[in-house]
Write a protein that holds these residues in place. Sequence first.
Motif, PDB file in Angstrom:
ATOM      1  N   GLU A 142       9.145  14.774   5.827  1.00 61.09           N
ATOM      2  CA  GLU A 142       9.393  13.293   5.517  1.00 61.09           C
ATOM      3  C   GLU A 142      10.565  12.629   6.107  1.00 61.09           C
ATOM      4  OE1 GLU A 142      11.931  13.713   1.353  1.00 61.09           O
ATOM      5  OE2 GLU A 142      10.060  13.643   1.268  1.00 61.09           O
ATOM      6  N   THR A 143      11.293  13.354   6.911  1.00 60.38           N
ATOM      7  CA  THR A 143      12.541  12.735   7.651  1.00 60.38           C
ATOM      8  C   THR A 143      11.946  11.611   8.573  1.00 60.38           C
ATOM      9  OG1 THR A 143      13.775  14.785   7.464  1.00 60.38           O
ATOM     10  CG2 THR A 143      14.455  13.329   9.229  1.00 60.38           C
ATOM     11  N   PHE A 144      10.798  12.071   9.375  1.00 61.83           N
ATOM     12  CA  PHE A 144      10.366  11.121  10.487  1.00 61.83           C
ATOM     13  C   PHE A 144       9.988   9.928   9.817  1.00 61.83           C
ATOM     14  CE2 PHE A 144       9.508  15.491  12.097  1.00 61.83           C
ATOM     15  CZ  PHE A 144      10.362  15.416  13.217  1.00 61.83           C
ATOM     16  N   ILE A 145       9.391   9.586   8.818  1.00 63.32           N
ATOM     17  CA  ILE A 145       8.884   8.301   8.276  1.00 63.32           C
ATOM     18  C   ILE A 145      10.281   7.828   7.733  1.00 63.32           C
ATOM     19  CG2 ILE A 145       8.486   8.898   5.909  1.00 63.32           C
ATOM     20  CD1 ILE A 145       6.402   6.590   8.168  1.00 63.32           C
ATOM     21  N   LYS A 146      11.331   8.610   7.124  1.00 60.52           N
ATOM     22  CA  LYS A 146      12.415   7.809   6.591  1.00 60.52           C
ATOM     23  C   LYS A 146      13.241   7.243   7.821  1.00 60.52           C
ATOM     24  CE  LYS A 146      12.734  10.220   2.276  1.00 60.52           C
ATOM     25  NZ  LYS A 146      13.658  11.139   1.526  1.00 60.52           N
ATOM     26  N   VAL A 147      13.408   7.837   8.904  1.00 62.08           N
ATOM     27  CA  VAL A 147      14.060   7.457  10.137  1.00 62.08           C
ATOM     28  C   VAL A 147      13.321   6.415  10.816  1.00 62.08           C
ATOM     29  CG1 VAL A 147      13.309   9.112  12.004  1.00 62.08           C
ATOM     30  CG2 VAL A 147      15.977   8.353  11.639  1.00 62.08           C
ATOM     31  N   LYS A 148      12.113   6.138  10.914  1.00 63.93           N
ATOM     32  CA  LYS A 148      11.205   5.136  11.498  1.00 63.93           C
ATOM     33  C   LYS A 148      11.943   3.859  11.256  1.00 63.93           C
ATOM     34  CE  LYS A 148       8.362   2.915   9.601  1.00 63.93           C
ATOM     35  NZ  LYS A 148       8.484   1.690   8.800  1.00 63.93           N
ATOM     36  N   PRO A 149      12.272   3.319  10.151  1.00 60.56           N
ATOM     37  CA  PRO A 149      12.892   1.925  10.271  1.00 60.56           C
ATOM     38  C   PRO A 149      14.287   1.993  10.925  1.00 60.56           C
ATOM     39  CG  PRO A 149      12.485   2.483   8.002  1.00 60.56           C
ATOM     40  CD  PRO A 149      12.213   3.684   8.969  1.00 60.56           C
ATOM     41  N   THR A 150      15.050   2.886  11.063  1.00 56.14           N
ATOM     42  CA  THR A 150      16.201   2.907  11.669  1.00 56.14           C
ATOM     43  C   THR A 150      15.863   2.901  13.428  1.00 56.14           C
ATOM     44  OG1 THR A 150      17.218   4.419  10.276  1.00 56.14           O
ATOM     45  CG2 THR A 150      18.209   4.378  12.361  1.00 56.14           C
ATOM     46  N   PHE A 161       3.715  11.689   1.545  1.00 57.31           N
ATOM     47  CA  PHE A 161       2.634  11.950   2.735  1.00 57.31           C
ATOM     48  C   PHE A 161       1.627  11.468   2.454  1.00 57.31           C
ATOM     49  CE2 PHE A 161       5.671  15.861   2.028  1.00 57.31           C
ATOM     50  CZ  PHE A 161       6.435  15.726   3.510  1.00 57.31           C
ATOM     51  N   ALA A 162       1.009  11.019   1.336  1.00 57.25           N
ATOM     52  CA  ALA A 162      -0.304  10.294   1.164  1.00 57.25           C
ATOM     53  C   ALA A 162      -0.068   8.957   1.464  1.00 57.25           C
ATOM     54  CB  ALA A 162      -0.657  10.489  -0.320  1.00 57.25           C
ATOM     55  N   ALA A 163       1.310   8.366   1.102  1.00 58.80           N
ATOM     56  CA  ALA A 163       1.542   6.872   1.318  1.00 58.80           C
ATOM     57  C   ALA A 163       1.790   6.769   2.757  1.00 58.80           C
ATOM     58  CB  ALA A 163       2.721   6.619   0.458  1.00 58.80           C
ATOM     59  N   THR A 164       2.356   7.821   3.370  1.00 55.55           N
ATOM     60  CA  THR A 164       2.336   7.722   5.012  1.00 55.55           C
ATOM     61  C   THR A 164       1.026   7.650   5.537  1.00 55.55           C
ATOM     62  OG1 THR A 164       4.536   8.923   5.071  1.00 55.55           O
ATOM     63  CG2 THR A 164       3.236   8.639   7.079  1.00 55.55           C
ATOM     64  N   GLY A 165       0.116   8.252   5.290  1.00 55.14           N
ATOM     65  CA  GLY A 165      -1.334   8.121   5.923  1.00 55.14           C
ATOM     66  C   GLY A 165      -1.865   6.819   5.664  1.00 55.14           C
ATOM     67  N   ALA A 166      -1.768   6.529   4.118  1.00 54.13           N
ATOM     68  CA  ALA A 166      -2.200   4.938   3.716  1.00 54.13           C
ATOM     69  C   ALA A 166      -1.706   3.867   4.642  1.00 54.13           C
ATOM     70  CB  ALA A 166      -2.163   5.159   2.292  1.00 54.13           C
ATOM     71  N   PHE A 167      -0.290   4.010   4.567  1.00 58.39           N
ATOM     72  CA  PHE A 167       0.429   3.175   5.503  1.00 58.39           C
ATOM     73  C   PHE A 167       0.102   2.833   6.944  1.00 58.39           C
ATOM     74  CE2 PHE A 167       4.923   1.786   7.328  1.00 58.39           C
ATOM     75  CZ  PHE A 167       4.596   0.583   7.154  1.00 58.39           C
ATOM     76  N   VAL A 177       0.884  -1.242   0.127  1.00 49.19           N
ATOM     77  CA  VAL A 177      -0.137   0.149   0.116  1.00 49.19           C
ATOM     78  C   VAL A 177       0.927   1.497   0.033  1.00 49.19           C
ATOM     79  CG1 VAL A 177      -1.505   1.355   1.443  1.00 49.19           C
ATOM     80  CG2 VAL A 177      -2.023  -1.249   1.034  1.00 49.19           C
ATOM     81  N   PHE A 178       1.966   1.155   0.794  1.00 51.95           N
ATOM     82  CA  PHE A 178       2.845   2.337   1.051  1.00 51.95           C
ATOM     83  C   PHE A 178       3.509   2.551  -0.320  1.00 51.95           C
ATOM     84  CE2 PHE A 178       7.219   3.832   2.175  1.00 51.95           C
ATOM     85  CZ  PHE A 178       6.768   5.459   2.865  1.00 51.95           C
ATOM     86  N   PHE A 179       3.938   1.664  -0.952  1.00 55.53           N
ATOM     87  CA  PHE A 179       4.770   1.749  -2.411  1.00 55.53           C
ATOM     88  C   PHE A 179       3.892   2.354  -3.399  1.00 55.53           C
ATOM     89  CE2 PHE A 179       5.472  -0.421  -6.588  1.00 55.53           C
ATOM     90  CZ  PHE A 179       6.581   0.135  -6.832  1.00 55.53           C
ATOM     91  N   PHE A 180       2.474   1.547  -3.545  1.00 54.28           N
ATOM     92  CA  PHE A 180       1.582   2.010  -4.575  1.00 54.28           C
ATOM     93  C   PHE A 180       1.135   3.594  -4.563  1.00 54.28           C
ATOM     94  CE2 PHE A 180       1.477  -2.486  -5.299  1.00 54.28           C
ATOM     95  CZ  PHE A 180       1.575  -2.524  -6.639  1.00 54.28           C
ATOM     96  N   VAL A 181       0.679   3.740  -3.255  1.00 49.13           N
ATOM     97  CA  VAL A 181       0.172   5.129  -2.866  1.00 49.13           C
ATOM     98  C   VAL A 181       1.334   6.232  -3.140  1.00 49.13           C
ATOM     99  CG1 VAL A 181      -0.663   6.711  -1.061  1.00 49.13           C
ATOM    100  CG2 VAL A 181      -1.492   4.613  -1.417  1.00 49.13           C
ATOM    101  N   ASN A 182       2.584   5.861  -3.110  1.00 47.53           N
ATOM    102  CA  ASN A 182       3.808   6.868  -2.922  1.00 47.53           C
ATOM    103  C   ASN A 182       3.860   7.105  -4.681  1.00 47.53           C
ATOM    104  OD1 ASN A 182       6.409   8.267  -1.972  1.00 47.53           O
ATOM    105  ND2 ASN A 182       6.861   6.843  -3.632  1.00 47.53           N
ATOM    106  N   ALA A 183       3.865   5.978  -5.215  1.00 49.20           N
ATOM    107  CA  ALA A 183       3.966   6.030  -6.739  1.00 49.20           C
ATOM    108  C   ALA A 183       2.887   6.799  -7.452  1.00 49.20           C
ATOM    109  CB  ALA A 183       3.939   4.648  -7.530  1.00 49.20           C
ATOM    110  N   LYS A 184       1.627   6.712  -6.796  1.00 50.00           N
ATOM    111  CA  LYS A 184       0.450   7.525  -7.542  1.00 50.00           C
ATOM    112  C   LYS A 184       0.574   8.885  -7.051  1.00 50.00           C
ATOM    113  CE  LYS A 184      -3.628   7.572  -9.708  1.00 50.00           C
ATOM    114  NZ  LYS A 184      -3.662   7.287 -11.102  1.00 50.00           N
ATOM    115  N   PHE A 185       0.627   9.212  -5.687  1.00 45.48           N
ATOM    116  CA  PHE A 185       0.500  10.471  -5.017  1.00 45.48           C
ATOM    117  C   PHE A 185       2.034  11.008  -4.695  1.00 45.48           C
ATOM    118  CE2 PHE A 185      -3.466   8.373  -4.942  1.00 45.48           C
ATOM    119  CZ  PHE A 185      -4.387   9.111  -5.435  1.00 45.48           C
ATOM    120  N   ASN A 186       2.119  11.016  -3.380  1.00 43.16           N
ATOM    121  CA  ASN A 186       3.441  11.323  -2.988  1.00 43.16           C
ATOM    122  C   ASN A 186       3.681  10.593  -1.292  1.00 43.16           C
ATOM    123  OD1 ASN A 186       2.205  12.731  -0.535  1.00 43.16           O
ATOM    124  ND2 ASN A 186       1.609  14.242  -2.091  1.00 43.16           N
TER     125      ASN A 186
END
Length: 200
Positions: free
Chosen positions: A80-88, A32-38, A21-30
């Motif tokens: 977007e830094t927060f969602i990127k650092v989340k896996p770390t 931030f939308a992908a983060t909400g969907a995720f 879901v995260f991948f496809f929403v990011n590809a379609k929108f951006n």
Amino acid sequence: MDKTQPHPLFKLTTELGPLLVFFFVNAKFNLFAATGAFMVAIVAAMIASYVVTRHIPIMAIVTGVIVLVFGTLTLVLHDETFIKVKPTIIYGLFAAILGGGLLFGRSFIAIMFDQMFNLTPQGWRILTLRWALFFAGMAVLNEIVWRTQSTDFWVNFKVFGVTPLTMIFAIAQMPLTKRYHLDPVSLEASEAEAGDVRKG
């Protein structure tokens, strides 16, 4: 309490579904939308897991909480830094829990993996150390990727890089789990014999 064992496809769906879901929403929108969907997908996956099995794995709970916290920060602060650092944060936390447990003679990998294996104490220690090092390595790798590559590259890495790496590493541990596998029947027999000796 016995936990209902779901179909493997169901388990795979609840684990990979939110990432797709995260991948496809990011590809379609951006992002931030992908983060909400995720975030919505993660909550839906946990609810589905509980409805079907009456149980939510510890790793899923910890991951879900961190996703919601860092996802909310990403959306509220529009950074977007927060969602990127989340896996770390997640990988670092898992590595710290496993490594810290070993320092005190405890192997928390059994809890994290929901007791998927039945191993000797030495087997648990080795498996725990390996996963602690793996999670530490993944935390470092995530930092390198998101700091040096584009957002789209990082999303692709998160979906199509992290998952295969984790699966390959998990499969590579199978010889270890077989080598240190503890037969419950043999264990019960040994305990019974020890009890007879003590009684005698």
